[in-house]
Motif scaffolding. Sequence first.
Motif, PDB file in Angstrom:
ATOM      1  N   GLY A 132     109.850  17.375  48.371  1.00 14.16           N
ATOM      2  CA  GLY A 132     108.838  18.425  49.174  1.00 14.16           C
ATOM      3  C   GLY A 132     108.519  19.161  47.887  1.00 14.16           C
ATOM      4  O   GLY A 132     107.072  18.129  47.986  1.00 14.16           O
ATOM      5  N   ASP A 133     107.830  20.166  49.185  1.00 18.09           N
ATOM      6  CA  ASP A 133     106.917  21.154  48.345  1.00 18.09           C
ATOM      7  C   ASP A 133     107.295  22.612  47.747  1.00 18.09           C
ATOM      8  O   ASP A 133     108.642  22.599  47.645  1.00 18.09           O
ATOM      9  CB  ASP A 133     105.179  21.358  49.529  1.00 18.09           C
ATOM     10  N   PHE A 134     106.432  22.906  46.907  1.00 22.42           N
ATOM     11  CA  PHE A 134     107.034  24.202  46.431  1.00 22.42           C
ATOM     12  C   PHE A 134     106.737  25.446  47.408  1.00 22.42           C
ATOM     13  O   PHE A 134     107.532  26.746  47.071  1.00 22.42           O
ATOM     14  CB  PHE A 134     106.221  24.779  45.020  1.00 22.42           C
ATOM     15  N   ASP A 135     106.613  25.516  48.321  1.00 18.23           N
ATOM     16  CA  ASP A 135     106.239  25.882  49.340  1.00 18.23           C
ATOM     17  C   ASP A 135     107.429  26.173  50.865  1.00 18.23           C
ATOM     18  O   ASP A 135     107.846  24.634  50.813  1.00 18.23           O
ATOM     19  CB  ASP A 135     105.104  26.201  50.614  1.00 18.23           C
ATOM     20  N   ASN A 136     107.324  26.525  51.815  1.00 17.33           N
ATOM     21  CA  ASN A 136     108.235  26.590  53.260  1.00 17.33           C
ATOM     22  C   ASN A 136     107.892  25.389  54.236  1.00 17.33           C
ATOM     23  O   ASN A 136     108.682  26.353  55.200  1.00 17.33           O
ATOM     24  CB  ASN A 136     109.102  27.427  53.156  1.00 17.33           C
ATOM     25  N   ARG A 137     106.965  25.057  53.640  1.00 12.60           N
ATOM     26  CA  ARG A 137     106.092  23.770  54.742  1.00 12.60           C
ATOM     27  C   ARG A 137     107.475  22.366  55.402  1.00 12.60           C
ATOM     28  O   ARG A 137     108.585  22.227  54.116  1.00 12.60           O
ATOM     29  CB  ARG A 137     104.858  23.372  54.298  1.00 12.60           C
ATOM     30  N   TYR A 138     107.371  22.952  56.130  1.00 11.96           N
ATOM     31  CA  TYR A 138     107.333  21.124  56.725  1.00 11.96           C
ATOM     32  C   TYR A 138     107.206  19.968  56.007  1.00 11.96           C
ATOM     33  O   TYR A 138     106.873  19.958  55.180  1.00 11.96           O
ATOM     34  CB  TYR A 138     107.562  20.828  58.297  1.00 11.96           C
ATOM     35  N   SER A 139     107.982  19.297  55.659  1.00 15.22           N
ATOM     36  CA  SER A 139     108.112  18.260  54.778  1.00 15.22           C
ATOM     37  C   SER A 139     107.848  16.923  54.938  1.00 15.22           C
ATOM     38  O   SER A 139     107.407  17.208  57.091  1.00 15.22           O
ATOM     39  CB  SER A 139     109.726  17.782  53.290  1.00 15.22           C
ATOM     40  N   GLN A 140     106.718  15.958  53.997  1.00  5.79           N
ATOM     41  CA  GLN A 140     105.904  15.515  55.142  1.00  5.79           C
ATOM     42  C   GLN A 140     106.997  13.869  55.339  1.00  5.79           C
ATOM     43  O   GLN A 140     106.664  13.565  56.275  1.00  5.79           O
ATOM     44  CB  GLN A 140     105.669  14.547  54.058  1.00  5.79           C
ATOM     45  N   ARG A 141     108.211  14.268  54.585  1.00  4.31           N
ATOM     46  CA  ARG A 141     109.338  13.433  55.139  1.00  4.31           C
ATOM     47  C   ARG A 141     110.173  14.061  57.196  1.00  4.31           C
ATOM     48  O   ARG A 141     110.562  13.243  57.070  1.00  4.31           O
ATOM     49  CB  ARG A 141     110.870  13.260  53.868  1.00  4.31           C
ATOM     50  N   GLY A 142     109.693  14.944  56.944  1.00  2.00           N
ATOM     51  CA  GLY A 142     110.406  15.320  57.113  1.00  2.00           C
ATOM     52  C   GLY A 142     109.558  15.484  59.264  1.00  2.00           C
ATOM     53  O   GLY A 142     110.431  14.715  60.172  1.00  2.00           O
ATOM     54  N   VAL A 143     108.532  15.257  58.428  1.00  2.00           N
ATOM     55  CA  VAL A 143     107.173  15.107  60.177  1.00  2.00           C
ATOM     56  C   VAL A 143     107.680  14.003  60.768  1.00  2.00           C
ATOM     57  O   VAL A 143     107.792  13.451  61.291  1.00  2.00           O
ATOM     58  CB  VAL A 143     106.096  15.226  59.519  1.00  2.00           C
ATOM     59  N   GLN A 144     108.069  12.631  59.255  1.00  2.00           N
ATOM     60  CA  GLN A 144     107.321  11.012  59.546  1.00  2.00           C
ATOM     61  C   GLN A 144     109.024  11.188  60.070  1.00  2.00           C
ATOM     62  O   GLN A 144     108.710   9.832  60.989  1.00  2.00           O
ATOM     63  CB  GLN A 144     107.503  10.857  57.870  1.00  2.00           C
ATOM     64  N   TRP A 145     109.994  11.980  59.751  1.00  2.00           N
ATOM     65  CA  TRP A 145     111.385  11.230  60.251  1.00  2.00           C
ATOM     66  C   TRP A 145     111.452  11.536  61.657  1.00  2.00           C
ATOM     67  O   TRP A 145     112.098  10.422  62.786  1.00  2.00           O
ATOM     68  CB  TRP A 145     112.718  11.836  59.700  1.00  2.00           C
ATOM     69  N   ALA A 146     111.144  13.195  62.022  1.00  2.00           N
ATOM     70  CA  ALA A 146     111.060  13.416  63.598  1.00  2.00           C
ATOM     71  C   ALA A 146     110.328  12.151  64.307  1.00  2.00           C
ATOM     72  O   ALA A 146     110.582  11.817  65.331  1.00  2.00           O
ATOM     73  CB  ALA A 146     110.473  14.479  63.729  1.00  2.00           C
ATOM     74  N   VAL A 147     109.186  11.623  63.914  1.00  2.00           N
ATOM     75  CA  VAL A 147     108.064  10.937  64.702  1.00  2.00           C
ATOM     76  C   VAL A 147     108.946   9.529  64.868  1.00  2.00           C
ATOM     77  O   VAL A 147     108.967   9.519  66.166  1.00  2.00           O
ATOM     78  CB  VAL A 147     106.730  11.375  63.882  1.00  2.00           C
TER      79      VAL A 147
END
Length: 279
Positions: free
Chosen positions: A186-201
């Motif tokens: 993940g990241d140090f902020d509250n952005r949508y994670s890269q893994r989350g975006v990839q999973w959603a797609v």
Amino acid sequence: MGRSQSTFNNYSRHVAAISLYFGKIPTELDSEQVQDYLFYQQKKSKTPSQTYFKHCVYGLRFLLKSEGLPYEFLRLPSIKHDKKLPVVLSKEEVWAMLQCAKLLKHKILIGLLYGCGLRCMEVRSVRLQDLDFDRKQLKVVQGKGKKDRYVPLSEHLVRGLKKYIEAEKPQDYLFNGQPLPNGAGGDFDNRYSQRGVQWAVKQVAKAAGVKKEVHTHTLRHSYATHLLEDGMDIMTLKDLLGHQNIETTMEYLHIAQLESQRIFSPLDTLFAQCSQSLK
């Protein structure tokens, strides 16, 4: 150099691995030791593309370049790049994904990836201040190559974005996500994670019945290809994609089915001509 932070981190991990293996930094090794190590990694790699081996070489190249040394210093092997054409969805498949996205968040995510041709990092980094609904534009801030650019927003996407913002009430980033435990992936902020975006797609593509291998970048490839097929010129497309080199954009000319260069199967003319002769 136009490379992302994650790329630099990856290179550093491989340089650290070889340093730990020998107990000294790679520039203190002789070329035969490096050759033996790379040979070992190549044989050990189980993936068809030998990803780990390639990244070892790229990491060592990065180190040598940082030290001002030529690649010949460690006699690094050349890496052959596979010439693979990207997967492109049909408009019907993109439409099916938009229709099958159950969550409004996922529908807007797909809409931005395809409708604006965004990279994964770019869609995760969209802030409310980057959206200009009056001018129907999105400002893509510091994309790949560290260059800002503007891309047009579809009227349909503007309506969806307004509905999403009203419902979710994001404060800074458009897409917020749950932080992963111990910062894993993940990241140090509250952005949508890269893994989350990839999973959603991938989940939306599966729900839509798309049989092709779909990643976040597949929607960007589809954006570029469909714009060319709809008549956009290559230079305008280059700017919209944020490409530094026109050669990168021109790869889509090999995929797009342009009316001026229409390609067809001889079966089409065979059936047309022979069926007429039988009448």
